[in-house]
Design an enzyme around this catalytic site. Structure first.
Site, PDB file in Angstrom:
ATOM      1  N   LYS A  72      12.056  -4.268   2.798  1.00  0.00           N
ATOM      2  CA  LYS A  72      11.391  -4.878   1.644  1.00  0.00           C
ATOM      3  C   LYS A  72       9.934  -5.035   2.018  1.00  0.00           C
ATOM      4  O   LYS A  72       9.586  -5.818   2.912  1.00  0.00           O
ATOM      5  CB  LYS A  72      12.013  -6.219   1.276  1.00  0.00           C
ATOM      6  CG  LYS A  72      11.344  -6.863   0.051  1.00  0.00           C
ATOM      7  CD  LYS A  72      11.938  -8.220  -0.282  1.00  0.00           C
ATOM      8  CE  LYS A  72      11.211  -8.833  -1.487  1.00  0.00           C
ATOM      9  NZ  LYS A  72      11.677 -10.205  -1.794  1.00  0.00           N
ATOM     10  N   TYR A 131      12.126  -7.924   5.989  1.00  0.00           N
ATOM     11  CA  TYR A 131      11.315  -8.342   4.840  1.00  0.00           C
ATOM     12  C   TYR A 131       9.937  -8.677   5.378  1.00  0.00           C
ATOM     13  O   TYR A 131       9.769  -9.654   6.114  1.00  0.00           O
ATOM     14  CB  TYR A 131      11.985  -9.542   4.176  1.00  0.00           C
ATOM     15  CG  TYR A 131      11.229 -10.208   3.050  1.00  0.00           C
ATOM     16  CD1 TYR A 131      10.217  -9.553   2.346  1.00  0.00           C
ATOM     17  CD2 TYR A 131      11.564 -11.499   2.661  1.00  0.00           C
ATOM     18  CE1 TYR A 131       9.548 -10.172   1.298  1.00  0.00           C
ATOM     19  CE2 TYR A 131      10.909 -12.136   1.618  1.00  0.00           C
ATOM     20  CZ  TYR A 131       9.898 -11.476   0.945  1.00  0.00           C
ATOM     21  OH  TYR A 131       9.240 -12.100  -0.087  1.00  0.00           O
TER      22      TYR A 131
END
Length: 344
Positions: free
Chosen positions: A163, A134
């Site tokens: 992400k 992420y």
């Protein structure tokens, strides 16, 4: 490549405790409206203020609710690799489909160190678990670069999704160039999902959404329309949803005895404030997040009134599931009490 719309779930609180009944209701609302997956205890789920016991509690409830109905990802990131390994182990036991590892915050390792000392150890220890880096440097002050992400993907088949919340389209294009056509890029920014999915040099597969906490069907429909290349319909829906994207960060200018000060109400403060206003299980944020200013709450109400007036179908599933009258809630001052600071 399949389209994906995940919801970065809020963590509802009842008093000072995690609201387990609220967790179950929120998960069921998402599942009933066709969401592809739930993300438990990400930033939106206030992971920094949960104890590890509470963290595991939330993961277990969301994983159990999702089982056989949709996917579940657990936030397992830390600025401590041992903690990330322990959290991933618990998530595996809970039966999740993947774990999200945010870049280590505050201690600021280099991209090479993030790869070698953080992502790689977790990926190696749990080869059957999907590991999702992420990347959100605006929150963490660190960043796994596309080149190191590609090296991870080459060495560890379970690192095949990212992400992407840099807000930098060139970085996303570099990720695609380095990682190849089969690597999955998910938007970490609701407002960029359209652009990320339609740019052939990014080719994102979907989004991990904040706004889908209150509008799961509309966000799922948007991602599906984009994936199906029904761009005219997608753009119309994106335009209808656009005001809600402004809930992720609400910026106001506040008067103080020493002049004007900028107030940034960052996620999940505005979305949880709106959920409380609409009678949806959420509860307040945990300190040091607190309340919105009066001006900030006015922005939230104004955004929601605009959407409700122009595209009432977007919030209709919420009204139906939770049996609330949205217009009444938005216009009755009583529901606003306690949701904002009365002074600066």
């Amino acid at each position: 490549m399949d389209s994906m719309c995940y919801t970065a779930m809020v963590t509802p609180f009842l008093g000072d405790a995690v609201d387990e009944k609220g967790l179950s209701r929120l998960a069921d609302f998402q599942i009933q409206n066709g969401i592809d997956g739930l993300l438990a205890v990400g930033t939106t789920g206030e992971s920094p203020t949960l104890t590890w016991q509470e963290h595991h509690q939330v993961v277990q409830v969301y994983a159990q609710q999702a089982k056989g109905k949709c996917r579940c990802i657990a936030g397992a990131g830390s600025n401590n690799t041992k903690e990330a390994l322990a959290a991933t182990g618990h998530a595996v036991e809970a039966g999740v489909d993947g774990v999200l590892l945010v870049d280590p915050y505050y201690n600021g390792p280099s991209s090479m160190e993030i790869r070698k000392e953080y992502i790689a150890p977790v990926a190696a220890a749990f080869p059957d678990m999907t590991i999702i880096p992420y990347i959100i440097p605006g929150r963490t002050g660190a960043q796994l670069l596309p080149e190191d992400l590609a090296l991870l993907a080459k060495s560890y088949p379970n690192v095949n999704v990212v992400k992407e919340a840099t807000g930098n389209l060139d970085n996303m294009r570099r990720t695609r160039a380095c990682c190849g056509p089969d690597f999955t890029i998910l938007s970490g920014d609701d407002g960029l999902t359209d652009q990320m999915m339609t740019d052939p040099d990014i080719a994102a597969a979907g989004v991990i959404s904040v706004v889908s906490n209150i509008a799961p069907k509309a966000m799922k429909d948007l991602v599906q329309l984009l994936a199906d290349k029904k761009l005219d319909q997608a753009r119309q829906l994106a335009e209808a949803l656009k005001p809600l994207f402004g809930l992720v960060t609400v910026v106001t200018h506040e008067k103080t005895p020493y002049g004007e000060a900028v107030c940034r109400a960052r996620n999940p403060l505005a979305i949880k404030t709106l959920m409380q206003l609409l009678g949806v299980p959420a509860g307040p944020c945990r300190a040091p997040l607190g309340k919105m200013s009066r001006a900030g709450l006015d922005v939230v109400i104004g955004i929601t009134k605009t959407v409700q007036a122009n595209s009432p179908e977007i919030l209709a599933p919420l009204a139906d599931y939770f049996n609330v009258d949205i217009d009444a809630r938005l216009n009755d001052q009583r529901f606003q009490e306690g949701l904002y600071y009365t002074d600066y």
